[in-house]
Design an enzyme around this catalytic site. Sequence first.
Site, PDB file in Angstrom:
ATOM      1  CB  VAL A   1      -0.928   0.018   1.227  1.00 35.10           C
ATOM      2  CG1 VAL A   1      -1.802   1.265   1.204  1.00 35.10           C
ATOM      3  CG2 VAL A   1      -1.803  -1.233   1.254  1.00 35.10           C
ATOM      4  CE  LYS A   2       3.304   4.192  -5.224  1.00 36.75           C
ATOM      5  NZ  LYS A   2       3.396   4.420  -6.690  1.00 36.75           N
ATOM      6  CB  ILE A   3       1.574   5.669   3.030  1.00 35.76           C
ATOM      7  CG1 ILE A   3       0.540   4.571   3.297  1.00 35.76           C
ATOM      8  CG2 ILE A   3       1.311   6.880   3.927  1.00 35.76           C
ATOM      9  CD1 ILE A   3       0.544   4.044   4.725  1.00 35.76           C
TER      10      ILE A   3
END
Length: 361
Positions: free
Chosen positions: A138-140
Amino acid sequence: MKATRQLHDLGQSLWLDNITRELLDDGGLAHYINEYSVTGLTSNPTIFDKAIGSGHAYDPGIHAKVLAGKSGEALFIELALEDLRRAADLFKPVFDATDHVDGWVSMEVSPLLASDTEGSIKAAKDIHQQAQRPNLFVKIPGTPEGVPAIEEAIFAGVPVNVTLLFSCAQYQAAAEAWARGIERRIEAGLSPDVASVASLFVSRWDVAVKDKVPAELHNKLGIAVSRQTYRAYRERLASPRWRKLADAGAHPQRLLWASTGTKDPAAPDTLYVETLAAPDTIDTIPEQTLHAFAEHGKVGGVMAPDGGDAEAQLARFTQAGVDLDALATQLQHEGAAAFVKSWQDLLQNIADRGAALARAG
């Protein structure tokens, strides 16, 4: 031996910076895996906006979801995860063979949450749960508000691709957040094996200063920042703190080069890929650049662990009047704003397409 294989053999992973349904349907991604040593991929709102807007491959999926009452972000996330699950399955053999170090795909949390720590944490957990794939990051964003979200997501067991990093200082903040999350898991008796990568954007530095520095400094700032950051990365991997985490069973947070397509038509189209060859890193590479590198790229020396001439080069830019810290902050803000625009365009594109398909029956 293809240059892409040479990079793989020296210890650098090549990930495709693209995903489309056509690439999955026509075997294009499988071809890149088999022929170009591609071992993962990344996505972002801009990539999906182009993919959905460039043809009709997504029309059946959009139509079915509209008929089921889906709309907005919920519809898009379902649509994107359909692609990413298929890609994740293609990379699963690599994921298993490398003990979960390689073979990853990535899905972005809503860019509208870039300044919302709690919202980012919830979205990351939701995407991770909905994806149902162990090899999906998941890209944050590594913004000041994103840093605590990174730590909490890691502590919750969510694999994280930290995006929108532009400087060594921003990288260090993201690496600290990951390490704190892992240390908290160890203290809580949880597994420390929660993967992460830290994505440093390279070429946008050179675009930003092209008209502000002498010609001899063109296309050198992004590389200098990368070398400085690589030194910090290698120092972390040699630190007692990291050894303690490794002994407990953690994998390192790997450094990833992002935005490695050449933007200057006067520069070689494989400039960044060739210059950023470095063991224990990832290069996420645009499709056009992947073809160029496979066709005529060359692998010379590898990046020096001590950063080589990075500090001397950065000093030249400071002497030329570039405020590196201020520019790093500006680039991060601009990158976040660009993703917001792509996200909004993407959702509007899906809404328009869904309405047209509904009218057509």
